[in-house]
Enzyme design. Structure first.
Site, PDB file in Angstrom:
ATOM      1  N   SER A  48       0.830  -1.199   0.000  1.00  0.00           N
ATOM      2  CA  SER A  48       0.000   0.000   0.000  1.00  0.00           C
ATOM      3  C   SER A  48       0.868   1.254   0.000  1.00  0.00           C
ATOM      4  O   SER A  48       2.045   1.213   0.378  1.00  0.00           O
ATOM      5  CB  SER A  48      -0.922   0.021   1.222  1.00  0.00           C
ATOM      6  N   LYS A  57       0.801  -0.735  15.615  1.00  0.00           N
ATOM      7  CA  LYS A  57      -0.536  -1.117  16.090  1.00  0.00           C
ATOM      8  C   LYS A  57      -1.049  -2.362  15.358  1.00  0.00           C
ATOM      9  O   LYS A  57      -2.019  -2.985  15.806  1.00  0.00           O
ATOM     10  CB  LYS A  57      -1.526   0.038  15.927  1.00  0.00           C
ATOM     11  N   ASP A  58      -0.426  -2.738  14.227  1.00  0.00           N
ATOM     12  CA  ASP A  58      -0.821  -3.938  13.490  1.00  0.00           C
ATOM     13  C   ASP A  58      -0.078  -5.179  13.950  1.00  0.00           C
ATOM     14  O   ASP A  58      -0.333  -6.275  13.454  1.00  0.00           O
ATOM     15  CB  ASP A  58      -0.561  -3.754  11.989  1.00  0.00           C
ATOM     16  N   ARG A  61     -12.437   0.147  18.247  1.00  0.00           N
ATOM     17  CA  ARG A  61     -12.026   1.123  19.273  1.00  0.00           C
ATOM     18  C   ARG A  61     -12.574   2.500  18.972  1.00  0.00           C
ATOM     19  O   ARG A  61     -13.119   3.179  19.862  1.00  0.00           O
ATOM     20  CB  ARG A  61     -10.489   1.168  19.336  1.00  0.00           C
ATOM     21  N   ARG A  62     -12.432   2.954  17.718  1.00  0.00           N
ATOM     22  CA  ARG A  62     -12.949   4.270  17.357  1.00  0.00           C
ATOM     23  C   ARG A  62     -14.469   4.311  17.457  1.00  0.00           C
ATOM     24  O   ARG A  62     -15.048   5.273  17.966  1.00  0.00           O
ATOM     25  CB  ARG A  62     -12.497   4.645  15.947  1.00  0.00           C
ATOM     26  N   ARG A 107     -13.610  -0.419   5.067  1.00  0.00           N
ATOM     27  CA  ARG A 107     -12.260  -0.929   4.858  1.00  0.00           C
ATOM     28  C   ARG A 107     -11.696  -0.243   3.626  1.00  0.00           C
ATOM     29  O   ARG A 107     -12.375   0.509   2.945  1.00  0.00           O
ATOM     30  CB  ARG A 107     -12.272  -2.449   4.642  1.00  0.00           C
ATOM     31  N   ARG A 152     -10.830   5.509   1.368  1.00  0.00           N
ATOM     32  CA  ARG A 152     -11.650   6.030   2.462  1.00  0.00           C
ATOM     33  C   ARG A 152     -11.898   7.530   2.302  1.00  0.00           C
ATOM     34  O   ARG A 152     -13.012   8.002   2.482  1.00  0.00           O
ATOM     35  CB  ARG A 152     -10.970   5.744   3.805  1.00  0.00           C
ATOM     36  N   CYS A 186      -7.648  -6.999  17.950  1.00  0.00           N
ATOM     37  CA  CYS A 186      -8.298  -6.090  17.011  1.00  0.00           C
ATOM     38  C   CYS A 186      -9.778  -5.900  17.307  1.00  0.00           C
ATOM     39  O   CYS A 186     -10.320  -4.819  17.115  1.00  0.00           O
ATOM     40  CB  CYS A 186      -8.115  -6.623  15.598  1.00  0.00           C
TER      41      CYS A 186
END
Length: 320
Positions: A11, A78-79, A126-127, A144, A150, A236
């Site tokens: 990405s 965080k991944d 979480r968000r 996603r 996005r 997750c």
């Protein structure tokens, strides 16, 4: 000198982040080749929780390391699962970008300015949970896709999206940010904004090359945050936020750690904090997690793991 083969997801954000690490290594005199690795998280558009959590982004990179196809790999921290991977080590945690979440909204609106019923996209439990707890009457939509995909939905079928500010900063897209969300409202994911550079544990040549990239304050902060997540046995699918910061105390710098566990509908919310020495980051995170567990965090985490992730509308009365 032998070329260092750096494994990266393909990405735009991943290659940008890997490029930052490659540039640091090249500046130190190393030759670096980027090797693109395709992960399941890149090709499967299903919710992350249904694919086993954040590990879907790390597993293919780790496989390439184990097989000797690459010498090091760059992850968004965080991944990266909190459990250690046998035979591999996080040899460097470079200085962290801004860990906050960012709102990108139509017409530059802030969270407080979005009308009740506004459709806000995020792929993060979480968000969603923390936004629901604000009681703003938002319709929270599961999304996603890469950053560009996005952002393109804002003003089309969504009124706003919430993304990591660090990713937007690294891609040079901060001019699109309507608001950097205060952690008092939404605590970021453990490790958000930080990178992890992983290599084979026995590869001293690569470990020596990576050692100068490590930033002790960032490592201490993310170690504390990830210790909270590990002690809660959450991943997750768990709506857990944590943020550690190095602050000055009367006796010198200490870690100030905050964490939140919030039910998917925002109805139950636990927020706790502790401070402690930088040298005891792991223990500090574990202590804070035990406080959260004593106050009922395990029930919230367990309930969240059983909750599906459809679009969710939160009541505007919840804030009253």
């Amino acid at each position: 000198m032998t070329t260092l083969r750096l494994g990266t997801r393909r990405s735009a954000l991943a290659t940008t982040q890997s490029g930052l690490v490659a540039d640091r290594l090249r500046a130190a005199g190393h030759t670096v080749e980027l090797v693109e690795i395709v992960t399941e998280g890149d090709t499967n558009r299903a919710p992350l929780a249904s694919m086993g959590g954040t590990g879907v982004f790390a597993s293919a990179l780790r496989e390439a390391l184990h097989e000797g196809r690459v010498d090091l790999a760059v992850h968004s921290l965080k991944d990266l699962p909190t459990a250690p991977e046998e035979g591999l080590v996080v040899a460097a945690v470079p200085p962290r970008e801004d860990p906050r979440d960012a709102l990108v909204a139509r017409d530059g609106l802030t969270l407080g300015e979005l009308p009740a019923g506004s459709r806000v996209g995020t792929g993060s439990p979480r968000r969603r949970s923390q936004l629901a707890a604000l009681g703003l009457g938002l319709e929270l939509v599961e999304i996603r896709g890469n950053v560009g995909t996005r952002l393109a939905r804002v003003g089309e079928d969504l009124d706003a999206v919430v993304l990591a500010l660090s990713g937007l900063a690294r891609l040079g897209l901060t001019e699109q940010v309507s608001e950097a969300i205060d952690p008092l409202q939404v605590l970021p994911a453990p490790g958000q904004g930080a990178l992890a550079v992983e290599c084979r544990e026995q590869d001293t040549r690569v470990r020596d090359a990576l050692a100068p990239l490590d930033h002790p304050d960032t490592r201490a902060a993310v170690t504390a945050e990830r210790a909270v997540l590990a002690a809660l046995e959450a991943g997750c699918s768990a709506p857990v936020g944590a943020l550690a910061e190095v602050v000055e105390d009367v006796d010198g710098p200490v870690l100030s750690l905050r964490a939140a566990v919030v039910a998917p509908d925002g109805g139950d919310e636990l927020r706790r904090s502790l401070t402690g020495p930088l040298t005891e980051a792991d223990a500090l995170g574990d202590r804070l997690a035990q406080i959260l567990l004593e106050d009922g965090a395990d029930e919230i985490v367990a309930a969240a793991s059983q909750t599906p992730t459809p679009s969710t509308t939160t009541s505007p009365e919840r804030a009253l």
